[in-house]
Motif scaffolding. Structure first.
Motif, PDB file in Angstrom:
ATOM      1  N   CYS A  23       0.828  -1.340   0.016  1.00 51.70           N
ATOM      2  CA  CYS A  23       0.001   0.052   0.123  1.00 51.70           C
ATOM      3  C   CYS A  23       0.895   1.385  -0.099  1.00 51.70           C
ATOM      4  N   ALA A  24       2.060   1.191   0.759  1.00 58.07           N
ATOM      5  CA  ALA A  24       2.913   2.640   0.688  1.00 58.07           C
ATOM      6  C   ALA A  24       3.547   2.437  -0.633  1.00 58.07           C
ATOM      7  N   ALA A  25       3.987   1.465  -1.197  1.00 57.50           N
ATOM      8  CA  ALA A  25       4.460   1.574  -2.555  1.00 57.50           C
ATOM      9  C   ALA A  25       3.513   2.069  -3.396  1.00 57.50           C
ATOM     10  N   ALA A  26       2.301   1.792  -3.285  1.00 60.69           N
ATOM     11  CA  ALA A  26       1.045   2.059  -4.512  1.00 60.69           C
ATOM     12  C   ALA A  26       0.890   3.382  -4.195  1.00 60.69           C
ATOM     13  N   MET A  27       1.038   4.081  -3.041  1.00 57.30           N
ATOM     14  CA  MET A  27       0.700   5.791  -2.743  1.00 57.30           C
ATOM     15  C   MET A  27       1.802   6.275  -3.206  1.00 57.30           C
ATOM     16  N   VAL A  28       3.132   5.887  -3.134  1.00 59.28           N
ATOM     17  CA  VAL A  28       4.280   6.361  -3.545  1.00 59.28           C
ATOM     18  C   VAL A  28       3.993   6.732  -5.008  1.00 59.28           C
ATOM     19  N   VAL A  29       3.796   5.671  -5.840  1.00 61.77           N
ATOM     20  CA  VAL A  29       3.568   5.650  -7.262  1.00 61.77           C
ATOM     21  C   VAL A  29       2.521   6.489  -7.687  1.00 61.77           C
ATOM     22  N   LEU A  30       1.396   6.335  -7.037  1.00 60.71           N
ATOM     23  CA  LEU A  30       0.304   7.455  -7.068  1.00 60.71           C
ATOM     24  C   LEU A  30       0.900   8.824  -7.157  1.00 60.71           C
ATOM     25  N   ALA A  31       1.483   9.157  -6.124  1.00 61.80           N
ATOM     26  CA  ALA A  31       1.722  10.318  -5.901  1.00 61.80           C
ATOM     27  C   ALA A  31       2.635  11.072  -6.940  1.00 61.80           C
ATOM     28  N   LEU A  32       3.557  10.018  -7.308  1.00 65.94           N
ATOM     29  CA  LEU A  32       4.667  10.453  -8.448  1.00 65.94           C
ATOM     30  C   LEU A  32       4.010  10.632  -9.968  1.00 65.94           C
ATOM     31  N   LEU A  33       2.807   9.734 -10.170  1.00 68.97           N
ATOM     32  CA  LEU A  33       1.958  10.131 -11.327  1.00 68.97           C
ATOM     33  C   LEU A  33       1.338  11.101 -11.417  1.00 68.97           C
ATOM     34  N   LEU A  34       0.692  11.456 -10.143  1.00 67.05           N
ATOM     35  CA  LEU A  34      -0.285  12.664 -10.177  1.00 67.05           C
ATOM     36  C   LEU A  34       0.393  13.815 -10.069  1.00 67.05           C
ATOM     37  N   ASP A  35       1.722  14.092  -9.830  1.00 70.84           N
ATOM     38  CA  ASP A  35       2.480  15.153  -9.554  1.00 70.84           C
ATOM     39  C   ASP A  35       2.929  15.818 -10.911  1.00 70.84           C
TER      40      ASP A  35
END
Length: 80
Positions: free
Chosen positions: A68-80
């Motif tokens: 879940c932490a990795a998915a949130m990091v990836v999502l944050a990088l994609l939306l930024d």
């Protein structure tokens, strides 16, 4: 022929004994469902059904947290 069943007193006594026998089948030694649950769990623990879980017995909670932490990091990088 049975004369006790033909007489009113005999029929009444037979009916009373049948009612007493029927009532005894509904007796329960627990007054609440919580008492029953506690006794059931205590009996199952005594038989070894429930084993105490050690803190590190399953890796799944930690793997799910990391995923879940990795998915949130990836999502944050994609939306930024």
């Amino acid at each position: 022929m049975d004369t006790a069943r033909n007489s009113p007193d005999g029929a009444l006594m037979s009916l009373e004994s049948a009612a007493t026998t029927a009532r005894s089948g509904f007796a329960c030694m627990f007054s609440t469902s919580d008492e029953y649950d506690h006794a059931l769990i205590r009996e199952r623990r005594a038989r070894g059904r429930y084993e105490p879980a050690s803190p590190g017995s399953s890796p799944w909670p930690m793997l799910m947290l990391i995923g879940c932490a990795a998915a949130m990091v990836v999502l944050a990088l994609l939306l930024d």
